[in-house]
Design an enzyme around this catalytic site. Sequence first.
Site, PDB file in Angstrom:
ATOM      1  N   ARG A   1      -7.195  -0.093  -7.113  1.00 25.60           N
ATOM      2  CA  ARG A   1      -7.387   1.044  -6.202  1.00 25.60           C
ATOM      3  C   ARG A   1      -7.372   2.323  -7.039  1.00 25.60           C
ATOM      4  O   ARG A   1      -6.459   2.517  -7.851  1.00 25.60           O
ATOM      5  CB  ARG A   1      -6.280   1.095  -5.123  1.00 25.60           C
TER       6      ARG A   1
ATOM      7  N   ARG B   1       0.841  -1.194   0.000  1.00 23.56           N
ATOM      8  CA  ARG B   1       0.000   0.000   0.000  1.00 23.56           C
ATOM      9  C   ARG B   1       0.879   1.247   0.000  1.00 23.56           C
ATOM     10  O   ARG B   1       2.101   1.144   0.151  1.00 23.56           O
ATOM     11  CB  ARG B   1      -0.921  -0.007   1.226  1.00 23.56           C
ATOM     12  N   GLY B   2       0.206   2.407  -0.175  1.00 22.26           N
ATOM     13  CA  GLY B   2       0.955   3.665  -0.223  1.00 22.26           C
ATOM     14  C   GLY B   2       1.332   3.954  -1.668  1.00 22.26           C
ATOM     15  O   GLY B   2       1.752   3.062  -2.415  1.00 22.26           O
TER      16      GLY B   2
ATOM     17  N   GLN C   1      -3.008   2.505  10.115  1.00 25.06           N
ATOM     18  CA  GLN C   1      -1.660   2.492   9.516  1.00 25.06           C
ATOM     19  C   GLN C   1      -0.652   3.222  10.404  1.00 25.06           C
ATOM     20  O   GLN C   1       0.521   2.878  10.426  1.00 25.06           O
ATOM     21  CB  GLN C   1      -1.676   3.154   8.122  1.00 25.06           C
TER      22      GLN C   1
ATOM     23  N   ASP D   1      -1.387  10.871  -1.839  1.00 27.22           N
ATOM     24  CA  ASP D   1      -1.766   9.842  -2.817  1.00 27.22           C
ATOM     25  C   ASP D   1      -1.938  10.445  -4.202  1.00 27.22           C
ATOM     26  O   ASP D   1      -1.713   9.788  -5.210  1.00 27.22           O
ATOM     27  CB  ASP D   1      -3.030   9.120  -2.364  1.00 27.22           C
TER      28      ASP D   1
HETATM   29  O1  MRU Z   1      -4.844   3.215   2.009  1.00 21.40           O
HETATM   30  P1  MRU Z   1      -3.358   3.298   2.067  1.00 21.40           P
HETATM   31  O2  MRU Z   1      -2.767   2.717   3.284  1.00 21.40           O
HETATM   32  O3  MRU Z   1      -2.700   2.832   0.786  1.00 21.40           O
HETATM   33  O4  MRU Z   1      -3.153   4.838   2.178  1.00 21.40           O
HETATM   34  C1  MRU Z   1      -2.260   5.513   1.466  1.00 21.40           C
HETATM   35  C2  MRU Z   1      -1.284   6.070   2.348  1.00 21.40           C
HETATM   36  O5  MRU Z   1      -0.401   5.360   2.755  1.00 21.40           O
HETATM   37  C3  MRU Z   1      -1.366   7.415   2.802  1.00 21.40           C
HETATM   38  O6  MRU Z   1      -2.410   8.156   2.361  1.00 21.40           O
HETATM   39  C4  MRU Z   1      -0.034   8.058   2.800  1.00 21.40           C
HETATM   40  O7  MRU Z   1      -0.086   9.049   3.718  1.00 21.40           O
HETATM   41  C5  MRU Z   1       0.389   8.568   1.465  1.00 21.40           C
HETATM   42  S1  MRU Z   1       1.050   7.400   0.404  1.00 21.40           S
HETATM   43  C6  MRU Z   1       2.727   7.823   0.453  1.00 21.40           C
END
Ligand code: MRU
Length: 345
Positions: free
Chosen positions: A89, A46-47, A196, A237
């Site tokens: 996603r 993720r991320g 997270q 994101d």
């Molecule tokens: O749903 P996730 O865990 O994939 O969320 C994304 C993120 O990890 C965050 O929004 C994060 O702060 C930015 S991604 C570098």
Amino acid sequence: MPIVTIEWKKGKVKIIDQTKLPLRLVHIYCEDVKTLREAIFSLKIRGAPALGIAGAFGVVLGMQNSSATDFPSFRRELEEVIDYLSSSRPTAVDLFWALKRMRNCAEKSKDQEIPRIKDALQEEALQIIQEDKTRSRQMAKEGAHLIKDGDRILTHCNAGALVTADYGTALGVIYRAKEEGKTVTVFADETRPLLQGARLTTWELLQAGVEVTLICDNMAGDLMQRRKIDKVLVGADRIASNGDVANKIGTYTVAVLAKENKVPFYVVCPISSIDLEIPSGKMIPIEQRNCQEVTEFGRKRVAPPGVKVYNPAFDITPARYVTGIITEKGMYRPPYRETLKEVKG
Ligand code: MRU
């Protein structure tokens, strides 16, 4: 930084299964595109930047057994694989950025034999992971200039080594500041509903020897009001061309609190997370997730059956709350509609 989030190992994609952290460090090996897409969908990986890397290797896995003998058939299969991965996603633009790179790579090699095109796709994915490592360290260097010895930093969600190949975005800045000999303490929002912050940010900061205090999301305002936070650092994101930032749900609340309390609010992300084709945050697609994430806490039901649930995974922080956007090319400040134009130049 010893955390290797994603790597290519002997024809397989090796990733840390982040759903098992912090209690267990488990790796999974994805040998086919279906397993990889499931890992993305279920947040094992993720991320934003890590999703780009995963998407690129997803294309490699999805095309490695292609029996196409001419480029038009290969291209048709490639588009199916790209559509399949794109549907995992919707919010993090790095996934789409990497898939586009893979498509362009295939197009550039279209006059070659099919096995050579497959090799080119693998080389492109390896290049993406290599670039990620370099740009993480560049972002960290750019951001570390802002950090003063003794700073107390609030962060939301997880934007560390676990969202990149191995170093991080917002937390990368903290790692770099520490390497430069500065003492930094971090307050990590737990980040409901999937925690997270509690599960991942604290895990990786503790491993790196950074002092970290976990707080519930609703405690950030209290800390700022008591003057216990010097800066907020978060990831992103997707950033629209006007500087609006899509990030983990709750980021907007933190940004408003920061402005009210005169705490600078910085976003750290690679340039690939900036989507100049989107004029404002209102147009960024926001992923809605399963209601169980809200009705349960730690897999235990906490809400009555039948209750209605609202569960967006991300929110939009309007550009007026963002003090600066730190990228591998340096920091951009408002007015973002003007300054971000130079980003892709
Ligand atoms: O749903 P996730 O865990 O994939 O969320 C994304 C993120 O990890 C965050 O929004 C994060 O702060 C930015 S991604 C570098």
